[in-house]
Enzyme design. Structure first.
Site, PDB file in Angstrom:
ATOM      1  N   CYS A   2      37.904  33.076   6.891  1.00  0.00           N
ATOM      2  CA  CYS A   2      39.261  33.526   6.519  1.00  0.00           C
ATOM      3  C   CYS A   2      39.625  33.168   5.080  1.00  0.00           C
ATOM      4  O   CYS A   2      40.582  33.712   4.533  1.00  0.00           O
ATOM      5  CB  CYS A   2      40.284  32.951   7.484  1.00  0.00           C
ATOM      6  SG  CYS A   2      39.851  33.241   9.198  1.00  0.00           S
ATOM      7  N   HIS A  54      47.283  32.606   4.877  1.00  0.00           N
ATOM      8  CA  HIS A  54      46.398  33.314   5.811  1.00  0.00           C
ATOM      9  C   HIS A  54      47.160  33.496   7.123  1.00  0.00           C
ATOM     10  O   HIS A  54      47.779  32.566   7.645  1.00  0.00           O
ATOM     11  CB  HIS A  54      45.122  32.505   6.029  1.00  0.00           C
ATOM     12  CG  HIS A  54      44.321  33.011   7.169  1.00  0.00           C
ATOM     13  ND1 HIS A  54      43.979  34.336   7.285  1.00  0.00           N
ATOM     14  CD2 HIS A  54      43.816  32.400   8.273  1.00  0.00           C
ATOM     15  CE1 HIS A  54      43.293  34.513   8.397  1.00  0.00           C
ATOM     16  NE2 HIS A  54      43.190  33.357   9.014  1.00  0.00           N
ATOM     17  N   ASN A  74      45.110  37.997  13.526  1.00  0.00           N
ATOM     18  CA  ASN A  74      44.311  37.323  12.510  1.00  0.00           C
ATOM     19  C   ASN A  74      43.174  38.255  12.101  1.00  0.00           C
ATOM     20  O   ASN A  74      42.279  38.529  12.890  1.00  0.00           O
ATOM     21  CB  ASN A  74      43.768  36.015  13.113  1.00  0.00           C
ATOM     22  CG  ASN A  74      42.933  35.210  12.137  1.00  0.00           C
ATOM     23  OD1 ASN A  74      42.522  35.717  11.086  1.00  0.00           O
ATOM     24  ND2 ASN A  74      42.671  33.964  12.477  1.00  0.00           N
TER      25      ASN A  74
HETATM   26  C1  COA Z   1      44.677  29.316  19.886  1.00  0.00           C
HETATM   27  C2  COA Z   1      46.089  28.808  19.946  1.00  0.00           C
HETATM   28  C3  COA Z   1      47.070  29.947  19.771  1.00  0.00           C
HETATM   29  C4  COA Z   1      46.338  28.168  21.305  1.00  0.00           C
HETATM   30  O1  COA Z   1      47.647  27.662  21.364  1.00  0.00           O
HETATM   31  P1  COA Z   1      47.881  26.188  21.924  1.00  0.00           P
HETATM   32  O2  COA Z   1      49.328  25.990  21.957  1.00  0.00           O
HETATM   33  O3  COA Z   1      47.051  25.258  21.094  1.00  0.00           O
HETATM   34  O4  COA Z   1      47.337  26.336  23.388  1.00  0.00           O
HETATM   35  P2  COA Z   1      46.189  25.491  24.094  1.00  0.00           P
HETATM   36  O5  COA Z   1      44.862  25.925  23.586  1.00  0.00           O
HETATM   37  O6  COA Z   1      46.557  24.058  24.018  1.00  0.00           O
HETATM   38  O7  COA Z   1      46.387  26.028  25.555  1.00  0.00           O
HETATM   39  C5  COA Z   1      47.557  25.780  26.287  1.00  0.00           C
HETATM   40  C6  COA Z   1      47.416  26.478  27.617  1.00  0.00           C
HETATM   41  O8  COA Z   1      47.521  27.898  27.441  1.00  0.00           O
HETATM   42  C7  COA Z   1      46.412  28.522  28.057  1.00  0.00           C
HETATM   43  N1  COA Z   1      46.075  29.737  27.301  1.00  0.00           N
HETATM   44  C8  COA Z   1      45.189  29.877  26.294  1.00  0.00           C
HETATM   45  N2  COA Z   1      45.178  31.157  25.878  1.00  0.00           N
HETATM   46  C9  COA Z   1      46.077  31.818  26.637  1.00  0.00           C
HETATM   47  C10 COA Z   1      46.503  33.154  26.678  1.00  0.00           C
HETATM   48  N3  COA Z   1      46.010  34.094  25.858  1.00  0.00           N
HETATM   49  N4  COA Z   1      47.446  33.494  27.571  1.00  0.00           N
HETATM   50  C11 COA Z   1      47.969  32.585  28.404  1.00  0.00           C
HETATM   51  N5  COA Z   1      47.594  31.306  28.417  1.00  0.00           N
HETATM   52  C12 COA Z   1      46.661  30.914  27.536  1.00  0.00           C
HETATM   53  C13 COA Z   1      45.310  27.498  28.024  1.00  0.00           C
HETATM   54  O9  COA Z   1      44.355  27.773  29.028  1.00  0.00           O
HETATM   55  C14 COA Z   1      46.073  26.222  28.290  1.00  0.00           C
HETATM   56  O10 COA Z   1      46.302  26.115  29.663  1.00  0.00           O
HETATM   57  P3  COA Z   1      46.215  24.670  30.399  1.00  0.00           P
HETATM   58  O11 COA Z   1      47.284  23.855  29.722  1.00  0.00           O
HETATM   59  O12 COA Z   1      46.472  25.018  31.794  1.00  0.00           O
HETATM   60  O13 COA Z   1      44.838  24.201  30.095  1.00  0.00           O
HETATM   61  C15 COA Z   1      46.351  27.757  18.848  1.00  0.00           C
HETATM   62  O14 COA Z   1      45.651  26.577  19.156  1.00  0.00           O
HETATM   63  C16 COA Z   1      45.938  28.210  17.498  1.00  0.00           C
HETATM   64  O15 COA Z   1      46.538  29.091  16.933  1.00  0.00           O
HETATM   65  N6  COA Z   1      44.913  27.575  16.920  1.00  0.00           N
HETATM   66  C17 COA Z   1      44.443  27.895  15.607  1.00  0.00           C
HETATM   67  C18 COA Z   1      43.776  29.218  15.636  1.00  0.00           C
HETATM   68  C19 COA Z   1      43.403  29.676  14.277  1.00  0.00           C
HETATM   69  O16 COA Z   1      44.175  29.608  13.386  1.00  0.00           O
HETATM   70  N7  COA Z   1      42.173  30.148  14.175  1.00  0.00           N
HETATM   71  C20 COA Z   1      41.660  30.777  13.050  1.00  0.00           C
HETATM   72  C21 COA Z   1      41.605  29.904  11.890  1.00  0.00           C
HETATM   73  S1  COA Z   1      41.256  30.879  10.548  1.00  0.00           S
END
Ligand code: COA
Length: 329
Positions: free
Chosen positions: A116, A256, A286
């Site tokens: 990214c 980003h 993204n």
């Molecule tokens: C991926 C992201 C959105 C997840 O959000 P989060 O608040 O961290 O969520 P978590 O991964 O802690 O998951 C929380 C819960 O939601 C659930 N979950 C994950 N994806 C889900 C979806 N699409 N729909 C519903 N629930 C979802 C998980 O299973 C978890 O459930 P649990 O608590 O029962 O285990 C977030 O971590 C993020 O944006 N990370 C950075 C991503 C990024 O920028 N990547 C590219 C970099 S260039």
């Protein structure tokens, strides 16, 4: 500002595939909800490149538009840099594909893989090539077809990504406008947190790698989130310090576009006012290396980049890589 800018953006162009996949469409594919995706990421829809079209097709379209905007012919280009982690193939490069499609017969062409942050790495490189007089016109493209490397059975990642391309033509500065500073950084020790493990020389394609779904993007979302905020704050603060520009003098922040919570956290820590933050991830998701040039194109079309404005670009991606660039328009 410590130095006069050596290069400036002469033209901007972008391409978003026609097909749109909404959060409601995703509800029918994986166990997710529109409300979860909006609340946790800010994303509402993303574009998906149609079957039969390639990364270099959409990159070439963005390139055509950037060249038209710059008033330049493809044969006037000295160099084409494509930032991508979803290339047409390992080789020839996507940049060579773009070169053939737009007829940039005098250019050198190559890809860079910095995920990214790739577009900002490309912009920093273009700035150096032009400032030193090595080249006059460099086309920098960020273009991704992430939909082809997304695991559509993994709700934790498939809701996040989208396709698209953005391009800028960079040329010599007029002495006032241009790139005031650029910064690039990496930390390869954290590469495992965000990767595409299959298909390279470590794990060449076998039935086993396919069964294990190793040819799709993998991410430890929560860990990546923390590092994204930390590194983008570093990138923003570094470039402001290096150029001697105060955060309150930044007119527009283009982060980003990965997660609106990341964007807000970075802006808050760098102390950039909320009305100066640009967000379009609700419409694109993204798009990795394409995210910043897609945003630049939209900002320009919406009149958010006026003459004299200082625009801070900040990115983070797999590798890990992070980068920033301060531009005076
Ligand atoms: C991926 C992201 C959105 C997840 O959000 P989060 O608040 O961290 O969520 P978590 O991964 O802690 O998951 C929380 C819960 O939601 C659930 N979950 C994950 N994806 C889900 C979806 N699409 N729909 C519903 N629930 C979802 C998980 O299973 C978890 O459930 P649990 O608590 O029962 O285990 C977030 O971590 C993020 O944006 N990370 C950075 C991503 C990024 O920028 N990547 C590219 C970099 S260039």
């Amino acid at each position: 500002m410590k130095h006069a800018p050596g290069s400036m953006i002469l033209g901007i162009g972008a391409f978003a595939p026609e097909k749109v996949l909404t959060n409601h469409d995703l509800e029918k594919i994986v166990d997710t909800t529109d409300a979860w995706i909006r609340e946790r990421t800010g994303i509402e829809r993303r574009h998906i490149l149609e079957k039969g079209k390639t990364n270099s097709d959409q990159a070439a379209e963005a390139a055509h538009r950037a060249l038209k905007d710059a008033g330049l012919k493809a044969r006037e280009l000295d160099c084409i840099i494509v930032a991508t982690i979803t290339p047409d193939s390992f080789f020839p490069s996507t940049a060579c594909g773009v070169q053939a499609k737009i007829g940039a017969t005098h250019a050198a062409a190559f890809d860079i893989a910095a995920a990214c942050s790739g577009f900002l790495y490309g912009l920093a490189l273009a700035n150096s090539l032009i400032s030193t007089g090595f080249y006059k016109h460099v086309l920098v493209i960020g273009s991704e077809v992430l939909s082809r490397f997304t695991d559509w059975e993994d709700r934790a990642t498939c809701v996040l990504f989208g396709d698209g391309a953005g391009a800028v033509v960079v040329g010599p500065s007029d002495g006032k406008k241009g790139i005031l500073g650029a910064y690039m950084k990496s930390d390869g020790r954290l590469g495992h947190l965000l990767s595409l493990p299959g298909g390279g020389a470590t794990h060449p394609a076998t039935h086993e790698t396919i069964d294990k779904r190793m040819h799709f993007l993998k991410m430890e979302g929560r860990e990546v989130f923390k590092h994204a905020v930390r590194t983008m704050v570093d990138a923003a603060e570094h470039i402001l310090k290096e150029t001697g520009v105060h955060a309150s003098d930044v007119d527009l922040l283009i982060n980003h576009q990965a997660n609106v919570r990341i964007i807000d956290a970075v802006a808050e820590r760098v102390e950039i006012a909320h009305d100066k933050i640009f967000v379009n991830l609700q419409d694109f998701g993204n798009t990795s290396a394409a995210s910043i040039p897609l945003a630049l194109d939209q900002c320009r079309r919406e009149g958010r980049l006026s003459e004299g404005d200082k625009c801070l670009l900040v990115a983070f991606g797999g590798g890990f890589t992070w980068a920033s660039c301060l531009i005076q328009f």
